[in-house]
Design a protein around this motif. Structure first.
Motif, PDB file in Angstrom:
ATOM      1  N   VAL A 161      -5.812 -19.970  55.392  1.00  0.00           N
ATOM      2  CA  VAL A 161      -6.460 -20.180  56.641  1.00  0.00           C
ATOM      3  C   VAL A 161      -5.968 -21.459  57.276  1.00  0.00           C
ATOM      4  O   VAL A 161      -5.664 -21.435  58.552  1.00  0.00           O
ATOM      5  N   LYS A 162      -6.014 -22.329  56.879  1.00  0.00           N
ATOM      6  CA  LYS A 162      -5.665 -23.831  57.352  1.00  0.00           C
ATOM      7  C   LYS A 162      -4.243 -23.691  57.857  1.00  0.00           C
ATOM      8  O   LYS A 162      -3.795 -24.250  58.751  1.00  0.00           O
ATOM      9  N   GLU A 163      -3.180 -22.983  56.885  1.00  0.00           N
ATOM     10  CA  GLU A 163      -1.784 -23.174  57.376  1.00  0.00           C
ATOM     11  C   GLU A 163      -1.557 -21.967  58.490  1.00  0.00           C
ATOM     12  O   GLU A 163      -0.561 -22.319  59.159  1.00  0.00           O
ATOM     13  N   ILE A 164      -2.160 -20.952  58.379  1.00  0.00           N
ATOM     14  CA  ILE A 164      -1.830 -19.837  59.344  1.00  0.00           C
ATOM     15  C   ILE A 164      -2.556 -19.658  60.444  1.00  0.00           C
ATOM     16  O   ILE A 164      -1.914 -19.312  61.529  1.00  0.00           O
ATOM     17  N   CYS A 165      -3.831 -20.112  60.278  1.00  0.00           N
ATOM     18  CA  CYS A 165      -4.703 -19.819  61.527  1.00  0.00           C
ATOM     19  C   CYS A 165      -4.826 -21.248  62.322  1.00  0.00           C
ATOM     20  O   CYS A 165      -5.968 -21.754  62.489  1.00  0.00           O
ATOM     21  N   GLN A 166      -3.684 -21.969  62.614  1.00  0.00           N
ATOM     22  CA  GLN A 166      -3.894 -23.052  63.525  1.00  0.00           C
ATOM     23  C   GLN A 166      -4.165 -22.859  65.055  1.00  0.00           C
ATOM     24  O   GLN A 166      -3.840 -21.904  65.492  1.00  0.00           O
TER      25      GLN A 166
ATOM     26  N   SER B  16       0.737 -11.587  69.709  1.00  0.00           N
ATOM     27  CA  SER B  16       0.832 -13.005  69.808  1.00  0.00           C
ATOM     28  C   SER B  16       1.271 -14.037  68.578  1.00  0.00           C
ATOM     29  O   SER B  16       0.493 -13.631  67.676  1.00  0.00           O
ATOM     30  N   GLU B  17       2.201 -14.702  68.799  1.00  0.00           N
ATOM     31  CA  GLU B  17       2.461 -15.627  67.400  1.00  0.00           C
ATOM     32  C   GLU B  17       1.389 -16.782  67.409  1.00  0.00           C
ATOM     33  O   GLU B  17       1.135 -17.083  66.355  1.00  0.00           O
TER      34      GLU B  17
END
Length: 512
Positions: free
Chosen positions: A444-449, A488-489
């Protein structure tokens, strides 16, 4: 004379071969060994009666039947036909040459007819794996077994047909089924459609987000607001089953004996809705001979728990680990069995015992503290595993009588499939993760910034609405799914804002 016939036993959702060794020699008595249960021991009476109907008999000699491997308990009546064919071949009543080429299974009636058995699909898969020429089984099960190609499936109505086939006196054409054709013609055909639901656009949007990210949902609203109607239509907007998922799901239903006689392959996502009086064993699986429970029958589909607070606390708590691990482990003294349980949980509940807390027109008659006590029946750790909390309000008269047609499920599904395709690409290097809901905290920390504006919004929301710490990861996961639906990216501030509103039960003071 010693003869070997072959049957199969199902453990979990897999099968393993059982060798039935039959030795007929001078002497008396009938011995059945190899750890059979009472149902297997009673086969002697069924076999004797069935054979008499067609002028065959159990010889009055010493008959020793060993069910190998002898250290595994054999259960059920499906070995009747296997044992009967072994006795006839060992006593010289039929030619033994073809007996060992086929896996033979079936329960006998006293008149010689055959009754259907459970777990045919995993048995057929095991028969092909071990190189058997074919499988002989009740005609009612033949369509199910015929899903497996490169295996002769011989369906028989009674024991005489099996005898004459193995003796070479009758030809029975193997049943052929075009699995791909069945799958392609019936995949994703649902009776219920989102177009049937008038109004409730915000709830449909929430369920679309849930379907796109594989998120669990709880709907809170008064009686008659349409919670059950919406939940029944959720499978119709989920991505179509793949062939692998269809076979996996069919195996579970086959083991549980839930496939109808006409069914061969499940082509739609399962929808299970157990009553709130269900026991914990019935929900997660178990028993002396462990069977899949409702959460496994909902594998690759939807499990709907209506009136969630009415379920026993112990029943709800046993779901916590399966929700996290996507499988359930049933442990016994001698064995441990894994059943798959990758399902979407959809729950619904009234906001209070009378059902009208927060109702726009009707007044709640519950006393002080009653609402909170009612909501506390659902534990925090279980709510922690539910990403979307949605408040359902009654449909107005104008919405019910509107002539404008609601959006069909097929159009919603197209958007869901596109969002899932993005997630498949995102998680292609991680075999255990297939959707946003399955992300671990580090992922989550890496992908959901989020950017500074989004961070400020989330901080403000958590402080003003009194959102709990557990809501943080859930909001980020849901906002990532909303961004995927929008193509959206990055996660934008509007995606976060929409995700925040789906945490009703985390708000301090929600229940007064």
């Amino acid at each position: 004379m010693l003869i070997k016939t072959f049957g199969s036993a199902v453990q979990g959702v897999s099968a393993y071969t059982i060798t039935i060794e039959v030795n007929v020699s001078p002497g008396t008595k009938y011995f059945l060994v190899g750890l059979p249960d009472n149902a297997v021991k009673e086969s002697e009476q069924r076999i004797e009666s069935a054979l008499k109907q067609y002028n065959y008999k159990i010889p009055r000699q010493k008959i020793v039947i060993n069910m190998a491997p002898a250290d595994i308990r054999k259960e059920g009546s499906a070995y009747d036909l296997t044992i009967a064919m072994g006795i006839l071949a060992a006593s010289g009543q039929i030619n033994p040459d073809r007996v060992g080429q086929y896996m033979i299974m079936g329960e006998l009636s006293l008149d010689g007819s055959l009754r259907p058995i459970k777990g045919v699909l995993p048995i057929a898969i095991q028969a092909r794996k071990e190189g058997f020429k074919g499988i002989i089984l009740p005609a009612q099960n033949a369509k199910e077994a015929a899903i497996v190609n490169s295996l002769d499936v011989i369906g028989v109505q009674n024991i005489l047909e099996a005898i004459e086939f193995l003796d070479g006196r009758r030809e029975i054409e193997p049943l052929l089924v075009d699995t791909r054709d069945i799958f392609n013609n019936a995949v994703d055909i649902y009776a219920a459609d989102f177009a049937d639901v008038q109004g409730q656009e915000n709830i449909k949007r929430a369920l679309e987000i849930a379907a796109a990210g594989g998120h669990n949902v709880i709907m809170i609203g008064p009686p008659g607001a349409g919670k059950t109607m919406l939940a029944k239509r959720l499978p119709s907007i989920l991505p179509p089953l793949s062939m692998h998922e269809a076979l996996e799901t069919t195996k579970i239903h086959s083991v549980a004996g839930k496939l109808g006689e006409a069914a061969s392959l499940l082509t739609t996502r399962p929808y299970r809705s157990p009553h709130h009086t269900i026991s914990d064993v019935a929900l997660v699986g178990g028993g002396g001979n462990p069977q899949p429970g409702e959460i496994s029958l909902a594998h690759n589909g939807v499990l709907f728990l209506d009136e969630l607070p009415e379920f026993k606390r112990t029943v709800l708590e046993v779901m916590r680990q399966p929700l996290e691990e996507r499988r359930v482990t049933i442990s016994r003294a001698k064995t441990s069995i894994d059943f798959p349980a990758n399902f979407m949980l959809i729950a619904s509940m009234n906001p209070c015992p009378c059902g009208y807390y927060n109702h726009p027109d009707k007044e709640c008659v519950c006393g002080p503290g009653i609402v909170q006590r009612y909501l506390n029946k659902v534990s925090g750790p279980l709510l922690d595993r539910i990403d979307l909390h949605v408040e359902v309000t009654p449909v107005t008269f104008d919405e019910m009588t509107a002539t404008r047609k609601s959006e069909d499920s097929v159009f919603v599904r197209e958007r869901v499939v596109k969002a899932r395709a993005l997630q498949t690409e995102r998680f292609k290097e991680i075999p255990s993760v297939h959707s946003n809901a399955m992300m671990q905290p580090q992922m989550v920390k890496e992908i959901c910034q989020i950017n500074d504006a989004g961070r400020t919004l989330l901080k403000t929301a958590m402080e003003r609405l009194g959102l709990s710490a557990r809501a943080y990861d859930r909001i980020l996961k849901v906002s990532r799914t909303i961004a995927d639906l929008a193509g959206s990216e990055s996660i934008k501030i509007e995606h976060l804002a929409e995700a925040i509103q789906y945490r009703s039960l985390d708000r301090e003071g929600w229940a007064g």
